[in-house]
Each structure stands twice: as C-alpha cells, then as structure tokens.
Design an enzyme around this catalytic site. Structure first.
Site, short mmCIF file in Angstrom:
data_model
loop_
_atom_site.label_atom_id
_atom_site.label_comp_id
_atom_site.label_asym_id
_atom_site.label_seq_id
_atom_site.Cartn_x
_atom_site.Cartn_y
_atom_site.Cartn_z
N LYS A 139 7.87 -10.51 9.99
CA LYS A 139 7.08 -11.11 8.69
C LYS A 139 7.84 -11.21 7.47
O LYS A 139 8.71 -10.33 7.15
CB LYS A 139 5.77 -9.98 8.27
CG LYS A 139 5.07 -10.57 7.69
CD LYS A 139 3.64 -9.40 7.49
CE LYS A 139 2.67 -10.21 6.32
NZ LYS A 139 1.37 -9.36 6.49
N SER A 180 -3.14 -11.76 6.71
CA SER A 180 -2.37 -12.43 6.09
C SER A 180 -0.89 -12.67 7.08
O SER A 180 -0.06 -13.58 7.05
CB SER A 180 -1.64 -11.69 4.87
OG SER A 180 -0.84 -10.13 5.44
N SER A 189 -4.92 -7.35 8.44
CA SER A 189 -3.60 -8.61 8.25
C SER A 189 -3.05 -8.59 9.63
O SER A 189 -2.18 -9.71 9.84
CB SER A 189 -2.93 -8.49 7.25
OG SER A 189 -3.42 -8.99 5.96
#
Lengths: 95, 486, 479
Positions: B76, B151, B175
């Site tokens: 990420k 997210s 997330s």
C-alpha cells in the site's frame, strides 16, 4: 452543536487551511452533517468512565540514552522544497 | 500462475516449477495489461522487482529461502520505501521520496518478498471507496462501475483481479476488511501493536494497524508471520511473542464457541447480507463450532466515537505537512501564513480537509470534553463490551460490511452515509482487537464477506477458523471475469 | 499607597542527556545546521517517538530534589500550533499528568530572611529548532538540530514579590539542577531559560493582569527586565490605564522590552494525549533507587560547610550555591589547609577577577590546587597577604605554580630578625628628625607616625618584611 461559517473560518485558521468564501456554506453544511452524527455520543452514559487513549493497558517502553542516528542532512535537504546553506528556507519569520 | 495462492506459488518456487523472475515478469505483465482499467497501482517498480526476483532465485538455488522468498507482493502506498515515491494517495506527497523504509516493508524484504509496486488508496487512508485518491478512483474488478472499497482499495482490487498474489494494507476503521469483502479476498487486521507502525504514514495513531491481504487465510498467515513482531522504533508495538500462525491453521475447531453479536444483525440490515453471514456461520457449525448470542450494547456508538477520535488524531498527525521540509509547497508564498495555508489547501483533498477541521474542532477549547473526552470514554465502554463477550466466546462473527460494492460516485456527496460503510468494522479498531474478513459468497454477482473477530493476540485462532471454512468452501477461489483472472 | 508585585517563573531546564528526548540523535552543541536532526526530529511522515530513559530519570530526580510527588503514570500530550521550527506542527509535552507534581524550593535572601517558593509542577517536553534570520536574504533558515532536545519546564507559583526574590529563586534552581547533575547550567548556551510572569496590585486586592516576559537567559537580564516591567505596569495603572495580558520580549542590549504582536492572536493549542506514546510508568523501586543515588543538594552542602568548615551562614550560602564554586572551594581548602582563608579568597580575589574578565569558575586560570598552595604559603608565613596578591596575579597570568613564582621572584617574607634589625637600625640612623618627632608624640599620634618607618622598611625589603615582626622591632627600637 451546529457550526456556522464564522466558526469554520476560525477552525480553518487553527488548522492552517484556506476556505474559499464561495465554498464556506457548503463546507459548513457538510461539517454539520458529520457533527450531527457525532452528537449521538451525547446519549451515552459515561459517568465515572475513564477515557481510554489506547486499547491496551500497557506503559511506555524506554530507550537507552545512546546516540544511534547518523547525519542525514543531505538526504533531508534533497527532498526539501526550499533549502540553502544547510537550512530549510521559509518566508521571513517576524517575532 | 496468477490464479495460484501465495502458498501454492511458494511450493512452485521450491519445486522449481518456475522461477521468481518468471513469476514476477508474469505479474508485471498483467499489471501492464490490465491496470489501466483498474487503477490499482500508483507506482510500479519493475526494475527493482526484477532485481529482487533474481536475488530470490539465487537464494532459492543456494537453499537459503526465507518465508516469502521470490513471492511478488504489492505494498500500500502508505508505507515509506526508500528511493521509491510514497504518495499516500495525496497530491501533498506526489513528489515525496522517503529517505527510509517502513519496518513492514523491510521485514518482508528480509524474508525474500519481491515488491511489485505501490497500491492506490484513499488519500491518507481517509475513505471507504478509494474515491478520495489524488490518483483517481480504483475500480472494482467484479464491476468496473463500482468502487473497490477503501482505504486499501488498490490492494484489494489488484488481488481480486489477480494482478498480485499478496498485498499489504492498513486498517484504521475497516480499511483492510471492508475492501477485502468487496473484492472477494481475505484480509486481516491484527491486534493493535502486533505489527510495527514505523514508516507507515499515520492517519489515526491509536487505531492504525497494518495487515496482510491475499486470496486465502493460509496466505494471510504466511504474510503475517513475516510482518509481525516488536519494533523498538514503535513505542506502541508490543513486546509479545509472535505466534506460529501457519502452525495454528491445523488446529481442530470442534468445540469452538462463536458469538453472534445481535448488534451486527440489526433490523435495518439488508436481508441478503444477514443471510449470507448466517450461512457462513452455519458452515462452521457443521465443522463442530457452537454458536451463542451475545450483545455489545455500546457498539452502536462506535461510528460517532470513531469520527471524533480518528479526525482528532489526524488533525495533529497531518500538521507536519506544511510545505517546509517535504511534500507540496505552494508557488511564491507571500509570508509564512500564506505558505502554510496555500500549501496545505492545495495539497490536501476535500475529505482530508473535512476530517482535519472536524478533528481540530473536537479538540478546541470548550468542545474537548463534549467530543474528544466523551468519545474516549465511549471507547472504553466499547472495549469493555468486547471483553465481556470474550469471557464467553472464542470468536465473534457477523457481516464485514452492510452492503456490497456500490456505484462510483454514489456516496461522494454524502460523507456520513459513506462513514456507515464501516459500521461493523470500526468497533474492532477502537478496542484494538484482531479481525479478519473472508469471502462468503455473492449477492447479485457481487462478493460479500464475513468478519471473524478474535481476542487480543489470537490472530492464529481467527486465521485457523477462516482456514477451516475455506477448506470446506470455495467462495474465496472465485475470481472475476475481468483480466482473465479466473 | 504602594504597589505589591507578584512574580511567578517558568523555567526551561535543558537536560544533559547524550541523545534527544524521542530519538537517538546527538544533542547539538554548535554543530552545522541540521546535521543532528534525524528522521524523527525532522518530523518525517511515518516516524515515531520513543522516550529516552535517562531523560525520565533526570526529571524524576529533580522532582525528588524539590520534595515533589512523582507521577507514577505521567502522560505526554500534543500541543498543537504551527511554527517553522516546530517540525511536527505540535510540541510533545505534558499537561494534565506531568512527571513532577507540587514541590517547594527554599531561598535565602541577602537580609538572611528565608522564604519558600512553591513549585506548581514540572513537566518533560521537547525543545523546538531554531529560526535563523541572518544571511538568508530576507528569508528565514530553519535549523532543527535543537528540535527534540529534552527539557523540563519548572512552573512556580506566583510566590515572589520582587526581582531579588525571583533572581534568588532562579539561582537556587540553577544550584539544584547542576548539583544533581541533570543540567550543565551554561546560561550562555541557553541551558536554562526563564519566562517571568509579572503583575502588580494594591495590597489586599485580587491579582492584577499579568504579562509574560519570555526567554531571559541571564540572572542579570532577569533582574533588569523585572524592574523595567514592574515600573511600566505601575506607570500604566497610575495613569489610569489597563494592563493587557501579553507576551513581552526583553532586549538586554538596549534595556527595553516590547510586546510580541505576532503571538498575540489567542492560540488554541488543542492539547490531547499523544497517541504515539504510552503512559510513562515510575515504580516505587525506581524512586527508591533514585533517592539512594541522589547527589548532595545545595541545602545540605551549605549545612555541611557551616558545620565542617565553621563558615558563616552567608559565606556557606555563597559557596554552596553553585556546584562548581563549591567544588573549587573544597579543593582549595583541602590543598591549603585553611577553609576560612580559602573561603575569603574564593569569594574575594578570585570572584572579583573572574567577574572582571567575565570568566566562569570552571575556566579559572588559577586552579583550586594552585590557590590552595598560595593559601598554604600564606598560612605558614612564607608570604604576606600583600605578596600573596602579587603571587595570585602572576599565577593568573600563567607564570606557574605559587611556589615556583615565590621562588623565582624571591618573594619569601624576610623573617630573619638579624637581617631586619640591621635594616631598621639603618632607617633610624638616617631619619633623625622623624625619630625625634615620633618620640615627642603622644600614643595616639605614635600609632600613625610609625607608618613612615614601616613604609621605609618595606621599601628597603621590597615588601618582603614580615609585618608583625617589623612592627614589633620598630616599636622596641624607637622607644
């Protein structure tokens, strides 16, 4: 606890954010939607309940007092938007 | 190769069925071919990836393979990677190349992982749809008109589309779990403090936790084994022995007690979602688990408590983005005030600004007690609810998200309805517990997931439960038509 | 009717740890800008603080030194404001649960009067970096070497009524922190910085509006700044004006102060517990260990000086006030074998000379051992006190040890009666008129007139005559 454009402007100043006047009402409305949701908290019975800052009841580990960090000035200044003579550069600060 | 799990690929590498270079080239080619439509990567690191793959092949040849040697992983874009841009999905960091590497990335590299690139995400991890990214929304591979969740939307989408076999994510309010559910993959949020936060750009420090995302619970166990552990650079990382997560997968789950919190099945919940999770729980009953009903009375206040605590912490965490030492700086600042205000207003997107304002307001003089302090009190009530439940049960289960992937733009103008996407996941972050989302079927062709919440440091147990479920079912093996993922 | 002055102090004490409060960076002492600013100090995204054990230990030691309660679970908080030398946009400090609770410091004024100054609390916090205004062609340069340096901020109650009390309190704090070894105490390096809160009122009335004069870094400036501000406030009030609550900046060079307008806009610091840090635990065992390791405090040192060296309370107070002075005195007394003489020399000749040349006792050109040797020669009669001053000057100038100087310059006192007797006889023979005059004077006048003969004798011996012996001899011969 509803907030208006004036409060938004004050908080935006604290947070050093710029709010364009034409967006101010829309932003206030959005923030009020959020605060209205958040206001459900007022229903809670929290008498005598201690605030919980961390999920686990643990204490701070302490570091030995030894120098471990190298000089990284060159790397740091390389990613700085403005630098000169080893310093980060900002518009003149008046005290 | 791309349909295989990490565990299968690891065996293939060990067997010399293919090399890490071949594997890496294959995934890089898929990213090249399909990510234009998906937008799941912000940066693809071809050159470094191939160099790491070659090193991995050499290590395998020398019999020195680590846990993840030669396996391609996508990180990420919230984890700092020295020499490679770390944008955090923000214009603020569009030009930011960190001079150091996050512990999670370092630990996985030390176990031989190959980094494919950095995945797209909601800006500063603030969002549940991946629409707040400066780099544009990520699409859901099951339906390109829908969101992948957020997210960690880029991570979940690239896994769902089989553009990578494993990915890291972070979970502050859901997330990892919510996008996992929306993309038919498995994702684990570990106990707060289990995985180091050093080098992971902070959203809400007391809630943020990194975790693995992959096709199966077994793969998540493999990744967590490499990610977990105490880090002397993170005061909140716990000096607790790392479990044998792979070993725990073999445990028998007969006699396991599953608690069903009634609050996770409210009357207002979509019946199809409720039925889906109930079916999954029934499947585990067949495997010998017992089911009891429990109550978490304060959990209904988890969303309001979260939307005070997380923005409050974020408002301070994001003050360092001031245009002075790194990141975006406005042109020709007239004075200091102008430098701050324009740099920050140009660098941050609307949702980030909203949350900073809410947080600053909640902490400001006269409102602290009514908002911040009260939210932290409610946080204790929520944690205590979970503690009481865990006196009676081993794990808690319920739906991960209240709905399947929604259409892009559907909630863009309604932050509060967006926040409700995390209604079942947020309580876990407030309490700091570990939780996993696994695929449990489809509703109208869209994946849905079920959450397994464990007690502190019982990652091994929830991975075990999910693994048993995945041995008995094949929902997690379903892949979308997109990109020849099947 | 007269005005009553109310003064409270906030004192920033820089702890002398090897590394910073939250990172393993070296503490800067004149290093090139930003060469001692690590990832954490720069506030880079993703970095996290870890607390320095030694800083916690030193803060707790200070608490015990002022008989304060030590907080068993102190909490770090974030104080939020934007400033370019504050890299994270917040200062990590303590507010609701500081490490050191209420305590007390006793001061003794010049009149001998003793007074207690209560300490509200003391907390641990990080220092900010520095803004450099020179050489950046109208811009400001930011140097973050100092960012993250551990400080304790000591907050007093408004218990002081004038500049003398405030300065005495400040000096006492300096004595405590240097005695327990938690701070180097070098004021010129900003090791201790004082913010002074001042208000005035008519006796019996509630507290007046206060102003804060910031960042005073010498006792002398503090004294002058207080006098200036008190005068200003009284003038304003007597002219019918009102005192505005504000922060003021004192300029020592011009002896003027001005309001810091840029910081006037009421800041809302939005304190909240720092989520990157956990509560700092201090156990009973930690406290016992610290108490056992507590170095001698200024008050007990003073008592010991009175007791062991028979010094007056005033002398003992002066000599025990700074650990460097105390150590110097004790070493000189030991080497010289006479504490009273050592005390006189350290407070007299040495202090005057250090003061005149703006030197620290640590940088004294005459070492304690050298002063001790000088005292020993004075005590055993080898030199007179007048010659001693000459030897001291030579020693100060780097001409060697007192013994060598006495030897090389032939400064030994003439104590041989035969030699001195011959000189006295010569003087009497050569000054018949003065001798007659002396002999015809009454006793009172004789006492004055003998001075002439002493002077002649000293001239003849180049000051080496033993004064007592000379006097005795002259009185005998002139009868």
């Amino acid at each position: 606890m509803a907030i208006d454009s004036k409060v938004v402007a004050q908080v935006a100043h604290l947070a050093r954010l710029k709010v364009d006047p034409q967006d101010s009402d829309a932003l206030s409305n959005r923030l009020n939607d959020i605060l209205a949701m958040v206001d459900q908290l007022q229903q809670a019975d929290v008498d005598g309940v201690a605030p919980l800052a961390h999920p686990l009841d643990v204490t701070q580990p302490l570091r030995d007092d030894v120098v471990t960090e190298p000089n990284i000035r060159d790397k740091a200044l390389e990613i700085a938007p403005a630098a000169e003579d080893g310093c980060f550069l900002v518009p003149r600060v008046i005290e | 190769m791309h349909t295989k799990t990490l565990t299968e690929l690891k065996a293939g590498l060990a067997n010399r069925d293919f090399s890490s270079r071949e594997l890496t080239e294959h995934f890089l080619a898929r990213i090249q071919q399909y990510d234009g439509d998906l937008n799941s990567f912000v940066t693809v690191t071809d050159t470094q990836a191939l160099a790491q793959a070659d090193a991995a092949d050499a290590a395998i040849a020398a019999g020195k393979a680590g846990l993840l040697t030669g396996l391609p992983i996508a990180h990420k874009d919230i984890f700092c990677t020295e020499g490679v841009r770390t944008s955090c999905g923000s214009k603020m960091l569009d030009n930011f190349i960190a001079p150091y590497t996050a512990t999670v990335v370092e630990k996985m590299a030390a176990e031989g992982a190959v980094m494919l690139g950095k995945t797209n995400m909601d800006e500063f991890a603030m969002g549940s749809s991946n629409e707040t990214s400066y780099y544009g929304p990520v699409k859901n591979p099951w339906d390109l008109e829908r969101v992948p969740g957020g997210s960690s939307g880029g991570a979940a989408a690239c896994l769902g589309a089989r553009l990578a076999p494993g990915a890291t994510g972070t979970d502050t309010g859901g997330s990892i779990r919510q996008p996992a559910a929306l993309n038919n993959i498995t994702g684990l949020k570990p106990t707060y403090g289990r995985v180091s936060r050093w080098g992971m750009i902070a959203f809400a420090s007391s809630l943020d936790q990194a975790g693995p995302m992959a096709q199966s619970a077994e793969d998540c166990a493999l990744m967590l084994q490499a990610m977990a552990g105490h880090d002397h650079r993170d005061s909140t990382s716990l000096n607790e022995k790392v479990g044998d997560y792979l070993g725990a997968l073999k445990d028998d789950i007969s006699g396991l007690t599953i608690g069903i919190p009634e609050e996770f099945f409210p009357d207002t919940l979509d019946g199809a979602i409720a039925d889906n999770s109930r079916d999954a729980i029934r499947e585990l009953e067949k495997l010998g688990a017992k089911v009891v009903s429990v109550s978490l009375p304060s959990i209904k206040l988890s969303v309001p408590a979260y939307y005070v605590i997380a923005p409050a912490e974020a408002s301070a965490n994001l003050s360092r983005f001031d245009g002075v030492r790194f990141g975006h700086r406005c042109d020709d600042p007239q004075d200091l005030e102008d430098l701050y205000k324009r740099s920050r207003s140009e660098g941050f997107g609307d949702e980030v600004k909203r949350r900073i304002l809410v947080g600053a307001y909640a902490l400001s003089a006269g409102y602290y007690d009514a908002y911040y302090r009260r939210a932290q009190q409610v946080r204790r009530l929520i944690r205590d609810d979970f503690a009481r439940a865990f006196e009676k049960v081993d794990v808690l289960m319920g739906p991960t998200a209240p709905e399947t992937a929604f259409k892009l733009g559907a909630k863009k103008d309604d932050p509060v309805s967006m926040y409700m996407a995390d209604v079942f996941t947020i309580g876990v972050n407030l309490a700091g517990l570990p939780a996993l989302s696994m695929p449990t079927g489809f509703i109208n062709g869209l994946p849905t997931g079920t959450q397994i919440i464990g007690n502190y440091f019982r990652e091994g147990q929830i991975l075990n439960v999910a693994h048993k479920y995945q041995q008995a079912t094949d929902w997690h093996k379903q892949a979308p038509a997109f990109g020849g993922a099947q | 009717m007269s005005w009553e002055v109310v003064i409270g102090l906030e004192v920033h004490v820089q702890l002398n740890t090897a590394s910073k409060l939250f990172s393993g960076s070296k503490l800067s002492t004149g290093a090139e800008p930003n060469t001692q600013a690590s990832l954490v100090d720069l506030g880079l995204p993703g970095t996290l603080p870890v607390v320095n054990r030694e800083a916690v230990r030193k803060a707790a030691l200070f608490g015990l030194a002022i008989n304060a309660d030590i907080c068993r679970h102190s909490v770090f908080e974030r104080k939020n404001y934007f400033y370019p030398d504050l890299p994270k946009g917040y200062q990590t400090t303590q507010l609701a649960e500081p490490i050191v609770g209420a305590g007390v410091v006793e001061i003794q004024l010049e009149s001998g009067e003793k007074k207690n100054v209560r300490i509200h609390h003391a907390h641990l916090e990080e220092d900010a970096g520095k803004s450099l205004h020179e050489d950046f062609h109208g811009m400001t340069g930011i140097d973050l070497n100092r960012a993250g340096t551990p400080l304790i901020e000591v907050v007093s109650e408004p218990d002081m009524a004038n500049a003398e009390e405030a300065v005495t309190f400040a000096r006492k704090l300096h004595a405590i922190v240097t005695s327990i070894g938690i701070c180097d105490g070098d004021m010129s390096q900003g090791n201790m910085r004082f913010d002074v809160n001042i208000s005035v009122r008519k006796p019996g009335e509630p507290l007046g509006t206060r102003t804060e004069t910031k960042n005073l870094n010498s006792f002398r400036f503090m004294e002058k700044a207080i006098a200036l501000e008190v005068e200003r406030q009284i003038d304003v009030l007597e002219d019918g004006g009102e005192i505005v609550q504000e922060t003021r900046l004192y300029n020592g060079d011009t002896h003027t102060a001005r309001s810091m307008r840029s910081k006037e806009d009421a800041n809302d610091y939005r304190y909240f517990p720092c989520p990157d840090l956990l509560p700092v635990a201090i156990t009973d065992a930690d406290i016992e260990e610290l108490k056992a390791a507590m170095p001698e405090l200024p008050d007990s040192r003073k008592a010991r000086f009175i007791n062991d060296y028979q010094l007056s309370e005033y002398d003992a107070d002066l000599l025990s006030g700074s650990i460097a002075t105390a150590a110097f005195f004790e070493a000189a007394a030991k080497a010289g074998g006479d504490a009273k003489l050592a005390a006189n020399w350290v407070m007299g000749e040495l202090a005057a000379k250090l003061n005149a040349e703006e030197k620290d006792i640590a940088g004294s050109p005459v070492s304690a051992e050298q002063l001790g040797q000088l005292i020993a020669r004075l005590k055993d009669g080898t030199i007179s006190s007048k010659i001693a001053k000459q030897v001291f000057e030579a020693c100060w100038a780097g001409e060697g040890n007192p013994d060598d100087i006495i030897e090389a310059k032939g400064l030994k006192q003439m104590s041989d009666t035969g030699e001195l007797e011959k000189i006295v006889d010569d003087i009497i023979a050569n000054n018949a008129a003065q001798v007659d005059d002396y002999r015809n004077s009454d006793d009172a006048k004789k006492k004055k007139k003998i001075g002439f003969f002493v002077g002649q004798a000293m001239k003849a011996t180049q000051g080496k005559a033993n004064p007592q012996q000379l006097n005795k001899l002259l009185q005998e011969k002139l009868q």
